[in-house]
Design a protein around this motif. Structure first.
Motif, PDB file in Angstrom:
ATOM      1  N   GLN A  23       0.857  -1.186   0.000  1.00  0.00           N
ATOM      2  CA  GLN A  23       0.000   0.000   0.000  1.00  0.00           C
ATOM      3  C   GLN A  23       0.897   1.242   0.000  1.00  0.00           C
ATOM      4  O   GLN A  23       1.005   1.968   0.988  1.00  0.00           O
ATOM      5  CB  GLN A  23      -0.949  -0.028   1.198  1.00  0.00           C
ATOM      6  CG  GLN A  23      -1.857  -1.243   1.215  1.00  0.00           C
ATOM      7  CD  GLN A  23      -2.615  -1.383  -0.083  1.00  0.00           C
ATOM      8  OE1 GLN A  23      -3.501  -0.589  -0.389  1.00  0.00           O
ATOM      9  NE2 GLN A  23      -2.271  -2.385  -0.879  1.00  0.00           N
ATOM     10  N   PHE A  24       1.542   1.468  -1.138  1.00  0.00           N
ATOM     11  CA  PHE A  24       2.563   2.520  -1.253  1.00  0.00           C
ATOM     12  C   PHE A  24       2.035   3.900  -0.882  1.00  0.00           C
ATOM     13  O   PHE A  24       2.767   4.723  -0.342  1.00  0.00           O
ATOM     14  CB  PHE A  24       3.153   2.533  -2.670  1.00  0.00           C
ATOM     15  CG  PHE A  24       3.661   1.190  -3.098  1.00  0.00           C
ATOM     16  CD1 PHE A  24       4.748   0.605  -2.472  1.00  0.00           C
ATOM     17  CD2 PHE A  24       3.046   0.496  -4.132  1.00  0.00           C
ATOM     18  CE1 PHE A  24       5.219  -0.639  -2.854  1.00  0.00           C
ATOM     19  CE2 PHE A  24       3.514  -0.751  -4.527  1.00  0.00           C
ATOM     20  CZ  PHE A  24       4.599  -1.320  -3.890  1.00  0.00           C
ATOM     21  N   GLU A  25       0.766   4.161  -1.155  1.00  0.00           N
ATOM     22  CA  GLU A  25       0.204   5.481  -0.868  1.00  0.00           C
ATOM     23  C   GLU A  25       0.096   5.750   0.634  1.00  0.00           C
ATOM     24  O   GLU A  25      -0.107   6.888   1.047  1.00  0.00           O
ATOM     25  CB  GLU A  25      -1.129   5.651  -1.591  1.00  0.00           C
ATOM     26  CG  GLU A  25      -0.915   5.661  -3.111  1.00  0.00           C
ATOM     27  CD  GLU A  25      -2.169   5.885  -3.928  1.00  0.00           C
ATOM     28  OE1 GLU A  25      -3.279   5.935  -3.357  1.00  0.00           O
ATOM     29  OE2 GLU A  25      -2.039   6.016  -5.158  1.00  0.00           O
ATOM     30  N   GLU A  26       0.269   4.705   1.456  1.00  0.00           N
ATOM     31  CA  GLU A  26       0.264   4.865   2.915  1.00  0.00           C
ATOM     32  C   GLU A  26       1.654   5.197   3.460  1.00  0.00           C
ATOM     33  O   GLU A  26       1.803   5.499   4.643  1.00  0.00           O
ATOM     34  CB  GLU A  26      -0.247   3.580   3.581  1.00  0.00           C
ATOM     35  CG  GLU A  26      -1.667   3.202   3.216  1.00  0.00           C
ATOM     36  CD  GLU A  26      -2.703   4.128   3.837  1.00  0.00           C
ATOM     37  OE1 GLU A  26      -2.438   4.701   4.912  1.00  0.00           O
ATOM     38  OE2 GLU A  26      -3.783   4.278   3.252  1.00  0.00           O
ATOM     39  N   PHE A  27       2.704   5.128   2.645  1.00  0.00           N
ATOM     40  CA  PHE A  27       4.074   5.346   3.110  1.00  0.00           C
ATOM     41  C   PHE A  27       4.264   6.660   3.873  1.00  0.00           C
ATOM     42  O   PHE A  27       5.017   6.681   4.849  1.00  0.00           O
ATOM     43  CB  PHE A  27       5.066   5.263   1.947  1.00  0.00           C
ATOM     44  CG  PHE A  27       5.408   3.864   1.512  1.00  0.00           C
ATOM     45  CD1 PHE A  27       4.760   2.746   2.005  1.00  0.00           C
ATOM     46  CD2 PHE A  27       6.403   3.665   0.575  1.00  0.00           C
ATOM     47  CE1 PHE A  27       5.082   1.461   1.587  1.00  0.00           C
ATOM     48  CE2 PHE A  27       6.752   2.387   0.151  1.00  0.00           C
ATOM     49  CZ  PHE A  27       6.091   1.283   0.660  1.00  0.00           C
TER      50      PHE A  27
END
Length: 153
Positions: A23-27
């Motif tokens: 879930q890259f957008e949560e990084f």
């Protein structure tokens, strides 16, 4: 090129740890200096970061993704960098997450920061914050179970 390897043990099953990492957008919730990550398609992400007061944007390509095992990437523009994160089952409810980064420091500030171990400390801090993030939630915010095969030479 410079490199860093760090790891953290998280108290969640391997599938939960792996699914959250996809879930890259949560990084930005646990990575210092990461302002935004947008998933462009299955293999491409766009990053907006600020490191030592320097703002940068770049695209990264996922070069390999094996569910519950590893995610590897490399930058396709901007400063040269690549990395891989691997997931190792310690027991039913704990996982070792190992992060390996390779990067080319640009400019005097980044070169000085590299020599002072800034990237190593940041990587360790990001992994510790990932641990807090996923353990506090107890479950992933989403998942992408697709596979990206390593390109053949």
């Amino acid at each position: 090129m410079s490199g860093v390897t760090e790891h953290v043990d998280v108290s969640v099953p391997i599938r939960t740890a792996y699914d959250q990492w996809t879930q890259f957008e949560e990084f930005p919730h646990f990575m210092e200096g990461v302002e935004e990550v947008r998933q462009i398609d299955d293999k491409t992400t766009h990053w907006r970061v600020e490191i030592a007061g320097v703002k940068r944007e770049f695209d990264a390509e996922i070069t390999e993704q094996l569910p519950d095992e590893r995610v590897a990437w490399r930058s396709v523009d901007g400063s040269q960098q690549a990395g891989v994160v691997t997931f190792h089952r310690l027991d039913e409810n704990s996982t070792r997450v190992t992060l390996q980064l390779e990067f080319e420091p640009q400019g005097v500030v980044e070169q000085a920061g590299d020599k002072l171990g800034v990237v190593k400390r940041r990587a360790k801090g990001d992994l510790d914050r990932f641990k807090q993030f996923i353990e506090r939630r107890g479950q992933e915010t989403g998942a992408w179970r697709g596979q990206v095969d390593r390109p053949q030479p």
